[in-house]
Every structure is written in structure tokens, then in C-alpha cells.
Design a protein around this motif. Sequence first.
Motif, mmCIF file in Angstrom:
data_model
loop_
_atom_site.group_PDB
_atom_site.id
_atom_site.type_symbol
_atom_site.label_atom_id
_atom_site.label_comp_id
_atom_site.label_asym_id
_atom_site.label_seq_id
_atom_site.Cartn_x
_atom_site.Cartn_y
_atom_site.Cartn_z
ATOM 1 N N ILE A 98 -17.857 -60.117 3.644
ATOM 2 C CA ILE A 98 -19.104 -60.787 4.032
ATOM 3 C C ILE A 98 -20.045 -59.797 4.703
ATOM 4 N N VAL A 99 -19.488 -58.981 5.599
ATOM 5 C CA VAL A 99 -20.289 -57.963 6.272
ATOM 6 C C VAL A 99 -20.861 -56.970 5.259
ATOM 7 N N ASP A 100 -20.030 -56.536 4.319
ATOM 8 C CA ASP A 100 -20.493 -55.574 3.312
ATOM 9 C C ASP A 100 -21.643 -56.151 2.491
ATOM 10 N N LEU A 101 -21.540 -57.421 2.120
ATOM 11 C CA LEU A 101 -22.630 -58.067 1.380
ATOM 12 C C LEU A 101 -23.912 -58.047 2.205
ATOM 13 N N GLY A 102 -23.801 -58.401 3.483
ATOM 14 C CA GLY A 102 -24.973 -58.413 4.349
ATOM 15 C C GLY A 102 -25.599 -57.044 4.505
ATOM 16 N N LYS A 103 -24.770 -56.029 4.711
ATOM 17 C CA LYS A 103 -25.305 -54.676 4.904
ATOM 18 C C LYS A 103 -25.984 -54.156 3.651
ATOM 19 N N LYS A 104 -25.375 -54.380 2.505
ATOM 20 C CA LYS A 104 -25.938 -53.848 1.257
ATOM 21 C C LYS A 104 -27.267 -54.511 0.896
ATOM 22 N N LYS B 94 -18.489 -57.340 15.896
ATOM 23 C CA LYS B 94 -19.140 -56.030 15.870
ATOM 24 C C LYS B 94 -20.188 -55.919 14.763
ATOM 25 N N ASN B 95 -20.355 -56.967 14.002
ATOM 26 C CA ASN B 95 -21.314 -56.928 12.884
ATOM 27 C C ASN B 95 -22.232 -58.147 12.909
ATOM 28 N N LYS B 96 -22.739 -58.490 14.083
ATOM 29 C CA LYS B 96 -23.520 -59.715 14.227
ATOM 30 C C LYS B 96 -24.827 -59.693 13.446
ATOM 31 N N ASP B 97 -25.344 -58.506 13.143
ATOM 32 C CA ASP B 97 -26.579 -58.430 12.358
ATOM 33 C C ASP B 97 -26.350 -58.766 10.891
ATOM 34 N N HIS B 98 -25.075 -58.800 10.472
ATOM 35 C CA HIS B 98 -24.776 -59.037 9.059
ATOM 36 C C HIS B 98 -23.702 -60.096 8.872
ATOM 37 N N TYR B 99 -23.521 -60.932 9.894
ATOM 38 C CA TYR B 99 -22.508 -61.988 9.821
ATOM 39 C C TYR B 99 -22.887 -63.073 10.816
ATOM 40 N N GLU B 100 -23.239 -64.251 10.308
ATOM 41 C CA GLU B 100 -23.538 -65.389 11.181
ATOM 42 C C GLU B 100 -22.417 -66.419 11.071
ATOM 43 N N LEU C 8 -14.988 -65.288 19.772
ATOM 44 C CA LEU C 8 -15.844 -65.257 18.589
ATOM 45 C C LEU C 8 -17.319 -65.516 18.892
ATOM 46 N N GLY C 9 -17.651 -65.641 20.176
ATOM 47 C CA GLY C 9 -19.050 -65.803 20.526
ATOM 48 C C GLY C 9 -19.408 -67.228 20.869
ATOM 49 N N PRO C 10 -20.699 -67.491 21.100
ATOM 50 C CA PRO C 10 -21.148 -68.826 21.502
ATOM 51 C C PRO C 10 -21.069 -69.829 20.369
#
Length: 425
Positions: A86-92, A144-150, A200-202
Motif C-alpha cells: 500500500i505504501v509503495d503504491l502511494g509513493k509511486k 512511518k509512512n503516514k504521507d502514503h498510508y491512511e 497505530l495512531g489516533p
Amino acid sequence: MMKNLTRREFTVKSALIGAGLATSNLAVFACRPSTRNHALGVSIPMPIQIVIDDVGWWSGEDGHEVQQPYRTGINRNHVPADYQAIVDLGKKLGVRPQAATILCEWDKENILKDVPTITWMREKWDNKKWVGPWLDEASDIITKNKDHYELTLHGVGHEYWKDENMTRAEWADSSGTMRPLDQVELHLDCFKKILDQNHLGPFPTSFVPTAFLHGFGLTGDHQISMAGVLKKRGVNYINTPFSNMYNAEGVQFGLFGIDAGVITVDRGDDLLGWDDFGKKPTGTLTGPTCGLHWPNLLHEDPNRNIEIVDAWVKFLKPYDDTPETLLAKNSASFRTQLIHHVCTNFQISENKIVLDFLETKKLKDQLVDDWLTVKIESKRKLSFSSNEVELSVSKIKEDKSAFLHTLEIKGIKNLDKAVVSCDSK
């Protein structure tokens, strides 16, 4: 004239007619076409957001035939590499996909035994099989990848167990009627507790109902809607297909509606089946959501997940380079752009674009960002200026002696109108 349209087409068509935007046929994207004069083609493109369901399971087994949940239906267990996909998809793609998450198999403390409607084991719930270092590994990837994983709320156990019988689904029954309010609150409490167990955050701000069973507005004898319940916990965005949503006719704006102050967006149809595994995407998106289920992004060999990810990247990138659509960077920009796509009007006068925000301002509480994106086609490269707003060109695409400019227009929050001048360089 509309009797042969599907319910979703009818809803969209009716909204476009109401806004003066209907065309002679339903476009592929059910959206407003570009407006063109002899020199310019202008559009407020429809944003597309990636939403991936059923993330969070560690077992891939589909258990519905033995009173267990519909999981992901794959022939292997899940591993941390599946979260990395999922992170890889977001980054690409430079975006932040939504991962609609189920958390029961993350329960380190067996708290779910206290809420027997959540799992098939009811009071005998025991999750020790799925407690191991992989939880921390996956949590580390997510946080560690919050910009590419919600991380998005999907459910705790996905279904609802009553008298030891599994029924669909966790938040609403097959008619879209919300489950008993006390149980809904308990399930939400458990989701938050398991989030905290795993750092895992809020609590999420977005929601995808399990099995897409959901009601727009009040259902049954309830005095509050599911959206109203979620709003109290900070949820401001729901994504679900309108084709099987209870009271879909109550939606106010075609592609989206507002329920208890929460925007609810039509997911439309997914390109692949919920358990299609290791397949590369084909077809055409038909709405503002690119809906997937987790197996759709994965390979049978998790070390080869990137092959499927790259296929989705190849499929989705062109949607960012057309006048009619763009890939939304995140949920906030998606919601804002979608409202402008539906509600903001414009005209072309010679070399000027006149933007009208009167209808959009009625939904100002839903506008997260103070900007929108406009795409302009021309035969020459253009420069832009305005006395009312701040402008920046984020992309210029040249193709066959034509140019497509992606223009960000900022500082519009309190404006009724704005004029943008377009001049040849």
C-alpha cells in the motif's frame, strides 16, 4: 426519459440537471465536460481517490461458510510486506491511499471477549495465534509512512454475531438499518482500544462500511444516523457505493451527499472482484473512487507484490494527465476538489476564466483546503494572472503541439468570484 437508467446513473444525472450541467449522455466519469472557446479548454477535474478494503486481516481464509467472517479470501496468510504494498503504491503515485482496516486479529489483550457480537468466538475469543512480531513490523510500516498510508475505519470483526450466528454486516443489517446503538458504540470503542494496543495512531477520520451495508440518514427507529455517531468521534468522510445504500435518493449532490455534517461519497463499482488475487487491473474507472480490496493489490508470493503494485501505477497514472480527472493527493484534497468539481461554475470570456463560488460557499464547512485545481488546454504555453487569488502551475503536459496546464488556485475561501487571465508566453 430516465426510466432506463440505473439508480446510480439517475442520482448523478438528476444532480447534474439540477446544477445545469447535464449532457446528452452520461460521460464515462459522470462528470462535467470541459468548456471550450476557440483558444481554451477549461475543466474543474474530478478527483480520484484510492480506497483499499479489508486491510488488517492476518488470516487470508474466507470463513463465511463456517460462521466466521468474510476475510480476504486468499490462499495464504498476510504478512507485513502486504502493508508495504500500500505504501509503495502511494509513493509511486504521490498519493495517500486509504486502507479500510479490520482490527480483530490485532487484539493483543483479548478484549473482544467482552463484546460477543464482534467475533465468531464470542465470549471465548482468543487471538493468541495472531499475536507476534509481525504486528510491530506492520505497525512500524504504517506509522512511518503516514504521507502514503491512511488508516481508515472499516470494522473490528467485519460481521455481526447474534445468538452465535454470523449476519452481515458489522454496522448495519442487510437493509441498511444501523445495528443497536449501544453495540455500535462498543464496537467503535474496541476499534480505538486495539489501535492504542498497537500504537497505530489516533481514531480515523474516514469510514468505509463493511459489506457496503449503510444507511444515508436515519434508519429504523434510531434517532441518530451512523454518520452522526461517527461524527462524534471525529469522522468527517464516508465512502460507499450508492447503488445499495439505504435512502440513496436522499443524497443531495449526485456524487456525494451530506449526512449529519459528514460528506458521503459514491464509491461506484470496483474494477475487480473482492477476492481477485494477483491480477492486473483492466477496465475504466466510472467515478471518483478507485475501489480495491486488499487481494487486488497483492501477489501470491508477497516478495512479488511490487509486480501488481506497478500494474496499478501504470493503470492509474494516465488519470492524472487528462483534462477530466486528477489523482487526489489525500482525503482532504479529494473532498475539497470533488465539491468544486460538482458545485463551482465557470465561464470563459476571451482569454479569461471567470470562476463562480456562490454554490460552493454553501458547503464551506466541508471545504478542508483553501484551493482547487483547474486544467486548461491550449495550443500554446500559457502564463496566468489574477487580482483575487494566488496561482501556481503544478504541471504542464505537451502532446501533439497542444498543452495541458494544471493550475492550482489558492485563497478562494471567502470569495464569490475570481477571474484568471490566460496569456500566451
